[in-house]
Design an enzyme around this catalytic site. Structure first.
Site, PDB file in Angstrom:
ATOM      1  CB  ALA A  51      67.316  29.283  70.339  1.00 28.36           C
ATOM      2  CG  ASP A 228      65.551  30.430  66.584  1.00 23.98           C
ATOM      3  OD1 ASP A 228      65.601  29.297  66.936  1.00 23.98           O
ATOM      4  OD2 ASP A 228      64.468  31.120  66.584  1.00 23.98           O
ATOM      5  CE  LYS A 239      59.324  29.141  64.555  1.00 20.77           C
ATOM      6  NZ  LYS A 239      59.522  27.838  64.206  1.00 20.77           N
TER       7      LYS A 239
END
Length: 342
Positions: A51, A228, A239
């Site tokens: 990110a 993220d 993830k």
């Protein structure tokens, strides 16, 4: 723009170069990135990922394009093209909002260059602060488990969760790191295992489905992951497979920590249900392709569900380690997403 080098980004010859993270660890290929369409393709192919790094690569490219003479309307169009490339990672949106403000300046080319370099310097400082705050939570002799890749490959600095682990190792408190392979694209097995090996930190690679057995045998003292996007209520998108680890950690009474810069916070997102989740190509899990050719192990026309991320609810998280300090579950439950210390 001045010459710049991070683990995964370079500016040289007035052009942005991306380290192809799809080719690691076997090859270190640097890909030229002359325009927004090329960077979008790199992002979607996960040649550039993480990110923070996605946001920085987009910011640097826009600054270079401005210096090369691209007009304000053309830059605005390129900015929005980049914004749409990765919907889950909020760092990209935050960085592009700052670049958009710089684009509105009378001397927009110099303003965008200054802002992009400022973002890189800030990210390096944020990583150092996260590492300091997080390493204080690591107990001596720790066997840590991590998921996906959160090191220097994903940031401009030492990384987020992996930066914490590296700091703990330097302090003599880390005994071993369990590395989840991480689907899709095995970013833990390919990237995190490589980074830890380069740093000389003892690590062992495991399949994602092995974490429960490890925890049952009391071989994991804490789980460290990145993020993220962090919603206003503390829910975290990371993830795919992160949520599973959080559930397992809670059952086995293992602390579960999220390490991320404040740029990952999204105060406009009320909870995890509001976070957009990217769907990846079916081919990533129905087979494998490389220099050796392609292998298909699933039935040719099998239907596939392949989300790149999942959402971990705030009640499963032991602490959010930001660059500004550690946010406790009690603070999040009270609706105060502020660090316990600065």
């Amino acid at each position: 723009m001045q010459t710049l080098t991070t683990t995964s980004l370079q500016i040289r010859d007035n052009q942005l170069w991306i380290l192809d993270q799809q080719a690691l660890p076997q090859q270190k290929n640097w890909c030229p990135t002359p325009d927004a369409a090329t960077l979008v393709e790199h992002i979607k192919a996960l040649r550039v990922r993480g990110a923070p790094l996605i946001g920085l690569s987009a910011s640097l490219l826009l600054a270079l394009l401005a210096e090369q003479g691209m007009t304000q309307p053309e830059l605005a169009q390129a900015l929005e093209l980049l914004r749409a490339s990765r919907p889950t990672a909020v760092n990209l949106m935050n960085n592009l909002d700052r670049m958009k403000r710089a684009l509105a300046a009378p001397q927009y080319a110099s303003a965008m260059a200054e802002e992009a370099l400022r973002l890189v310097a800030e990210d390096r400082a944020l990583c150092d602060s996260i590492a300091r705050a997080g390493s204080a939570l690591i107990t001596p002799g720790s066997r840590l488990l991590t998921h996906c890749n959160t090191g220097g490959l994903a940031t401009a600095g030492v990384g987020t969760a992996l930066g914490v682990i590296a700091a703990g190792w330097q302090q003599g408190k880390v005994q071993n790191v369990w590395v989840d392979e991480t689907r899709p694209l095995l970013q833990g097995g390919r990237l995190t295992a490589w980074e830890l090996s380069e740093l000389g930190i003892p690590c062992r690679l495991i399949c994602d489905s092995m974490a429960a057995a490890l925890m049952a045998q009391k071989q994991v003292d804490a789980v460290w992951v990145g993020a993220d996007r962090i919603a206003a209520n503390g829910d975290v998108a990371n993830k795919i497979g992160t949520y599973s680890l959080a559930v397992l950690a809670r059952y086995h009474d293992v602390p579960f920590y999220v390490a991320a810069p404040h740029t990952t916070l999204d105060s406009d997102c009320p909870n995890g249900a509001a976070i957009p989740i990217e769907q990846r190509a079916a081919a990533e899990i129905t087979g494998v392709a490389g220099s050796f050719g392609a292998v298909q192990w699933a039935p040719q026309d099998i239907d596939v569900w392949n989300p790149a991320f999942d959402v971990t609810p705030a009640p499963l998280i032991s602490g959010w380690v930001l660059d500004s300090g550690v946010v406790t579950p009690e603070q999040v439950q009270a609706g105060i997403f502020q660090p316990a210390s600065r």
